[in-house]
Write a protein that holds these residues in place. Sequence first.
Motif, PDB file in Angstrom:
ATOM      1  N   LEU A 132      40.618  29.559  43.050  1.00  0.00           N
ATOM      2  CA  LEU A 132      41.830  28.734  43.031  1.00  0.00           C
ATOM      3  C   LEU A 132      41.847  27.745  44.193  1.00  0.00           C
ATOM      4  O   LEU A 132      42.227  26.581  44.022  1.00  0.00           O
ATOM      5  N   LYS A 133      41.438  28.189  45.376  1.00  0.00           N
ATOM      6  CA  LYS A 133      41.398  27.292  46.539  1.00  0.00           C
ATOM      7  C   LYS A 133      40.423  26.149  46.320  1.00  0.00           C
ATOM      8  O   LYS A 133      40.726  24.991  46.626  1.00  0.00           O
ATOM      9  N   SER A 137      37.750  41.421  43.130  1.00  0.00           N
ATOM     10  CA  SER A 137      38.082  40.427  42.103  1.00  0.00           C
ATOM     11  C   SER A 137      39.268  39.555  42.518  1.00  0.00           C
ATOM     12  O   SER A 137      39.298  38.374  42.199  1.00  0.00           O
ATOM     13  N   ALA A 138      40.225  40.128  43.237  1.00  0.00           N
ATOM     14  CA  ALA A 138      41.355  39.326  43.710  1.00  0.00           C
ATOM     15  C   ALA A 138      40.876  38.284  44.722  1.00  0.00           C
ATOM     16  O   ALA A 138      41.331  37.130  44.705  1.00  0.00           O
ATOM     17  N   GLY A 139      39.940  38.652  45.586  1.00  0.00           N
ATOM     18  CA  GLY A 139      39.381  37.698  46.552  1.00  0.00           C
ATOM     19  C   GLY A 139      38.623  36.578  45.869  1.00  0.00           C
ATOM     20  O   GLY A 139      38.739  35.412  46.241  1.00  0.00           O
ATOM     21  N   LYS A 140      37.829  36.925  44.851  1.00  0.00           N
ATOM     22  CA  LYS A 140      37.090  35.896  44.106  1.00  0.00           C
ATOM     23  C   LYS A 140      38.053  34.926  43.424  1.00  0.00           C
ATOM     24  O   LYS A 140      37.849  33.714  43.440  1.00  0.00           O
ATOM     25  N   VAL A 150      50.091  61.526  43.006  1.00  0.00           N
ATOM     26  CA  VAL A 150      48.840  61.984  43.608  1.00  0.00           C
ATOM     27  C   VAL A 150      47.674  61.710  42.660  1.00  0.00           C
ATOM     28  O   VAL A 150      46.619  61.223  43.077  1.00  0.00           O
ATOM     29  N   ILE A 151      47.854  61.981  41.393  1.00  0.00           N
ATOM     30  CA  ILE A 151      46.794  61.733  40.409  1.00  0.00           C
ATOM     31  C   ILE A 151      46.469  60.249  40.333  1.00  0.00           C
ATOM     32  O   ILE A 151      45.296  59.852  40.338  1.00  0.00           O
ATOM     33  N   VAL A 152      47.484  59.404  40.282  1.00  0.00           N
ATOM     34  CA  VAL A 152      47.261  57.957  40.228  1.00  0.00           C
ATOM     35  C   VAL A 152      46.550  57.479  41.495  1.00  0.00           C
ATOM     36  O   VAL A 152      45.630  56.663  41.428  1.00  0.00           O
ATOM     37  N   ALA A 153      46.940  57.995  42.651  1.00  0.00           N
ATOM     38  CA  ALA A 153      46.309  57.585  43.914  1.00  0.00           C
ATOM     39  C   ALA A 153      44.837  57.982  43.945  1.00  0.00           C
ATOM     40  O   ALA A 153      43.985  57.206  44.366  1.00  0.00           O
ATOM     41  N   VAL A 154      44.522  59.172  43.472  1.00  0.00           N
ATOM     42  CA  VAL A 154      43.131  59.642  43.476  1.00  0.00           C
ATOM     43  C   VAL A 154      42.289  58.792  42.531  1.00  0.00           C
ATOM     44  O   VAL A 154      41.162  58.405  42.867  1.00  0.00           O
ATOM     45  N   LEU A 155      42.812  58.492  41.362  1.00  0.00           N
ATOM     46  CA  LEU A 155      42.058  57.678  40.409  1.00  0.00           C
ATOM     47  C   LEU A 155      41.946  56.228  40.861  1.00  0.00           C
ATOM     48  O   LEU A 155      40.942  55.572  40.607  1.00  0.00           O
ATOM     49  N   ALA A 156      42.968  55.719  41.528  1.00  0.00           N
ATOM     50  CA  ALA A 156      42.971  54.319  41.960  1.00  0.00           C
ATOM     51  C   ALA A 156      42.035  54.079  43.135  1.00  0.00           C
ATOM     52  O   ALA A 156      41.540  52.967  43.313  1.00  0.00           O
ATOM     53  N   VAL A 157      41.763  55.098  43.929  1.00  0.00           N
ATOM     54  CA  VAL A 157      40.889  54.948  45.087  1.00  0.00           C
ATOM     55  C   VAL A 157      39.500  54.498  44.649  1.00  0.00           C
ATOM     56  O   VAL A 157      38.851  53.694  45.311  1.00  0.00           O
ATOM     57  N   LYS A 158      39.044  54.975  43.511  1.00  0.00           N
ATOM     58  CA  LYS A 158      37.713  54.606  43.023  1.00  0.00           C
ATOM     59  C   LYS A 158      37.649  53.139  42.612  1.00  0.00           C
ATOM     60  O   LYS A 158      36.628  52.497  42.763  1.00  0.00           O
ATOM     61  N   ARG A 159      38.731  52.617  42.084  1.00  0.00           N
ATOM     62  CA  ARG A 159      38.729  51.246  41.571  1.00  0.00           C
ATOM     63  C   ARG A 159      39.299  50.225  42.550  1.00  0.00           C
ATOM     64  O   ARG A 159      39.190  49.031  42.314  1.00  0.00           O
ATOM     65  N   LEU A 160      39.888  50.673  43.622  1.00  0.00           N
ATOM     66  CA  LEU A 160      40.532  49.763  44.562  1.00  0.00           C
ATOM     67  C   LEU A 160      39.582  48.732  45.156  1.00  0.00           C
ATOM     68  O   LEU A 160      39.920  47.540  45.185  1.00  0.00           O
ATOM     69  N   PRO A 161      38.373  49.082  45.597  1.00  0.00           N
ATOM     70  CA  PRO A 161      37.472  48.052  46.137  1.00  0.00           C
ATOM     71  C   PRO A 161      37.117  46.977  45.114  1.00  0.00           C
ATOM     72  O   PRO A 161      37.073  45.790  45.446  1.00  0.00           O
ATOM     73  N   ASP A 162      36.902  47.379  43.868  1.00  0.00           N
ATOM     74  CA  ASP A 162      36.605  46.398  42.820  1.00  0.00           C
ATOM     75  C   ASP A 162      37.792  45.477  42.566  1.00  0.00           C
ATOM     76  O   ASP A 162      37.631  44.272  42.379  1.00  0.00           O
ATOM     77  N   LEU A 163      38.988  46.044  42.569  1.00  0.00           N
ATOM     78  CA  LEU A 163      40.183  45.225  42.355  1.00  0.00           C
ATOM     79  C   LEU A 163      40.368  44.217  43.487  1.00  0.00           C
ATOM     80  O   LEU A 163      40.691  43.046  43.252  1.00  0.00           O
ATOM     81  N   MET A 164      40.154  44.653  44.715  1.00  0.00           N
ATOM     82  CA  MET A 164      40.294  43.753  45.859  1.00  0.00           C
ATOM     83  C   MET A 164      39.229  42.662  45.832  1.00  0.00           C
ATOM     84  O   MET A 164      39.495  41.501  46.132  1.00  0.00           O
TER      85      MET A 164
END
Length: 74
Positions: free
Chosen positions: A37-38, A29-32, A13-27
């Motif tokens: 690469l393409k 950067s993964a898209g970029k 639960v703690i990891v999920a709560v903390l990861a929610v804040k950074r998830l959009p940034d991670l996604m």
Amino acid sequence: MFGIGELTLLLLVIVAVLAVKRLPDLMRSAGKAARILKSEKRALKEEDGRAAEAGGQPPSPRVIRGETAERDTP
């Protein structure tokens, strides 16, 4: 007190709560990274195609700077 199951659930639960804040940034950067690469892959294909059309020969191997090693010849 708490058992292993409860502590694991609390940690998740703690990891999920903390990861929610950074998830959009991670996604983002993964898209970029995927777009970069393409585009590099497309550029390499176009470069190889132009070289083959121009000379009719396969493109020469690329030289990558780094360490060199001697081959063992039999």
